[in-house]
Design an enzyme around this catalytic site. Structure first.
Site, PDB file in Angstrom:
ATOM      1  N   THR A   1       0.820  -1.206   0.000  1.00 32.34           N
ATOM      2  CA  THR A   1       0.000   0.000   0.000  1.00 32.34           C
ATOM      3  C   THR A   1       0.854   1.256   0.000  1.00 32.34           C
ATOM      4  O   THR A   1       0.552   2.231  -0.678  1.00 32.34           O
ATOM      5  CB  THR A   1      -0.925  -0.003   1.233  1.00 32.34           C
ATOM      6  OG1 THR A   1      -1.720  -1.183   1.207  1.00 32.34           O
ATOM      7  CG2 THR A   1      -1.834   1.221   1.228  1.00 32.34           C
ATOM      8  N   TYR A   2       1.940   1.225   0.760  1.00 34.68           N
ATOM      9  CA  TYR A   2       2.738   2.433   0.924  1.00 34.68           C
ATOM     10  C   TYR A   2       3.917   2.521  -0.026  1.00 34.68           C
ATOM     11  O   TYR A   2       4.634   3.504  -0.019  1.00 34.68           O
ATOM     12  CB  TYR A   2       3.233   2.535   2.370  1.00 34.68           C
ATOM     13  CG  TYR A   2       2.106   2.726   3.335  1.00 34.68           C
ATOM     14  CD1 TYR A   2       1.248   3.809   3.210  1.00 34.68           C
ATOM     15  CD2 TYR A   2       1.867   1.808   4.352  1.00 34.68           C
ATOM     16  CE1 TYR A   2       0.184   3.986   4.077  1.00 34.68           C
ATOM     17  CE2 TYR A   2       0.813   1.980   5.227  1.00 34.68           C
ATOM     18  CZ  TYR A   2      -0.028   3.073   5.089  1.00 34.68           C
ATOM     19  OH  TYR A   2      -1.081   3.246   5.943  1.00 34.68           O
ATOM     20  N   GLY A   3       4.142   1.525  -0.851  1.00 31.45           N
ATOM     21  CA  GLY A   3       5.259   1.640  -1.775  1.00 31.45           C
ATOM     22  C   GLY A   3       5.783   0.315  -2.268  1.00 31.45           C
ATOM     23  O   GLY A   3       5.055  -0.673  -2.323  1.00 31.45           O
TER      24      GLY A   3
ATOM     25  N   ASP B   1       2.378  -7.225  14.362  1.00 28.71           N
ATOM     26  CA  ASP B   1       2.141  -7.921  13.090  1.00 28.71           C
ATOM     27  C   ASP B   1       3.165  -9.037  12.890  1.00 28.71           C
ATOM     28  O   ASP B   1       3.702  -9.204  11.796  1.00 28.71           O
ATOM     29  CB  ASP B   1       2.185  -6.944  11.916  1.00 28.71           C
ATOM     30  CG  ASP B   1       1.544  -7.526  10.650  1.00 28.71           C
ATOM     31  OD1 ASP B   1       0.770  -8.500  10.772  1.00 28.71           O
ATOM     32  OD2 ASP B   1       1.822  -7.029   9.549  1.00 28.71           O
TER      33      ASP B   1
END
Length: 499
Positions: A71-73, A193
């Protein structure tokens, strides 16, 4: 678990020398944009050691190929230039638009948190951030490179002919993983996580906790941890207190995940492989209610038995305590033996007494006795049967007095005790990382090696790197995963259900 003391080594308070050294500069910095702050030469030498100003990625690193996207890169494999030997993983956070004019609106909270934490953490069993670079309004985090991860290693052992991970390898992996967790927790960091895909392993057998995108400081949080991130921990590794809707939690959530990873190293498959219920986005006002993760909780109950207030005193204070009657009693222990499983009661809803949220009382003393008997049977854990059935490769559901050397069964009763301590319903009773490191599991049998591959005959494949899409400067950023280092390229877990 309660924590009232501040983190060890905290400094720079209101009365410290560092706090009063340059008040004028602090006032000036409030007026600057983020872009100016990154480029301001006044920042040099004052930030974390990993920070670099006005450095171009391609001047310092030669990109070898593309690893994964999120999602972020995106994440790339690179080789050092300018006398900087070794290989690196470069995580690029995408700007708002690529290939067009970029409007810089800031950095995501997750990215800021990851950069801040990684720049402070230094431990052999935590992935190391080498430096952070800002170039053309994109942020690059340069990490040390790890050739493997636990998901890849587990997947390798599932290939035909299927073969278990050697016990000495498992013991080394667990010790190093717990060592990394102890360091994080001692420094008031929750990972939130932990799963096989996020546990890196170098070619020299060093195990390193990676991907701190969801990590958070838990010392005296301003808000409950759930307010910041409603969904944490991949569903198969999510602790019971999270599944029961707890708004606040402790490092015990990480230790449950470590227990799930231990079980997966033994069996080569997730021990609690449930399906995640989606959030309900149809409410008025755009509110999003967290659904009760019934399917995942059922998978836990099937092996661990039904939770009770005797086993877990704070169970009745969990927000979703009233949902327990939706669960079914577990399969009988015979499901882990050579005899046929008797599961005729498994499809009845469990509503046998007030200790489970059911209705109190019954018509006769006989029915009350039957109810108590059923409750006792339903709460019985079958983890011991699962463990011995797994390590004996299906030969027995009990301890093997004379286990062959080098077999999983040689992990013995201490392996079961460690697993049971990590997979404890009550987070207050669950083993801490420090306690787990002192467990007899690591002091009996073969010595624990700092190289998890020592004596291992398996040849694990290298991480997949694509040569077709290795332009770190202009590549688009597809992908739907939350984090890009590394992504779970083996396709798990993906299935969801709507409750």
């Amino acid at each position: 678990m309660s924590h009232s003391n501040p983190p060890t080594g905290a400094s720079g308070g209101p009365g410290s020398a560092s706090a009063s050294a340059a008040p004028a500069r602090g006032y000036y910095s409030l007026k600057r944009s983020i872009q100016t702050a990154f480029n301001d030469p006044l920042d040099r030498g004052l930030g974390p050691p990993a920070y670099q100003s006005k450095v171009r990625v391609m001047d310092k690193y030669q990109v070898i190929g593309f690893i994964s996207s999120g999602t972020y890169g995106r994440v790339y494999k690179a080789r050092g230039r300018q006398g900087q030997p070794g290989e690196f993983a470069i995580k690029k956070f995408k700007p708002d638009k690529e290939g067009e004019q970029i409007t810089y609106t800031g950095i995501s909270q997750s990215a800021i948190r990851e950069m801040a934490l990684c720049s402070e953490l230094r431990h052999p069993n935590v992935i190391r951030l080498v430096e952070t670079i800002l170039e053309d309004k994109a942020i690059f985090m340069v990490f040390e490179y790890a050739e493997h991860d636990l998901l890849q290693i587990i997947h390798h052992h599932t290939q035909q002919p299927k073969h278990p991970i050697p016990p000495q390898t498992i013991k080394s992996i667990m010790f190093q993983l717990l060592n990394g967790c102890q360091y994080l927790h001692t420094n008031w960091v929750l990972h939130r996580d932990l799963k096989p895909a996020n546990i890196m392993v170098t070619s020299s057998g060093e195990v390193k906790v990676g991907d701190l995108g969801l990590a958070r400081i838990f010392w005296k949080p301003v808000r409950t941890l759930m307010q910041g991130d409603k969904v944490v921990v991949t569903i198969w590794y999510r602790a019971p207190e999270l599944l029961m809707g707890s708004h606040h939690y402790t490092p015990a959530v990480d230790m449950w995940a470590v227990g799930c990873i231990f079980a997966e190293l033994l069996s080569l498959r997730p021990i609690f492989k449930g399906e995640e219920a989606k959030m309900d986005n149809t409410k008025k006002g755009g509110s999003r209610d967290m659904p009760f993760q019934r399917h995942q909780m059922q998978k836990i109950v099937d092996i661990m038995g039904m939770p009770t207030k005797e086993r877990w005193p704070l169970l009745t204070s969990m927000p979703d305590y009233d949902k327990l009657p939706l669960l079914q009693p577990p399969l009988s222990a015979s499901g882990y033996s050579q005899q046929p499983a008797h599961s005729h009661h498994h499809h009845q809803h469990y509503n046998q007494g007030p200790q489970y949220g059911g209705r109190a009382g019954g018509p006769t003393s006989s029915s009350s006795a039957n109810s108590s008997s059923a409750a006792a049977a339903a709460s019985q854990s079958h983890l011991d049967k699962w463990y011995y059935h797994t390590v004996s490769q299906g030969q027995t559901a009990g301890p093997m007095p004379h286990a062959p050397p080098g077999s999983l069964a040689s992990l013995g009763v201490e392996g079961y005790k460690l697993l049971a301590g990590l997979l404890e319903y009550d987070p207050e009773k669950r083993l801490t990382a420090a306690a787990a490191l002192q467990h007899n599991f690591f002091s009996t049998g073969d010595r624990v090696s700092a190289n998890c591959f020592e004596g291992c005959k398996a040849e694990y494949p290298h991480r997949r790197v694509s040569q077709e899409d290795n332009d770190i400067r202009t590549g688009s950023v597809p992908g739907t995963k939350r984090s890009g280092m590394p992504d779970d390229s083996m396709g798990r877990p993906g299935k969801r259900v709507k409750e």
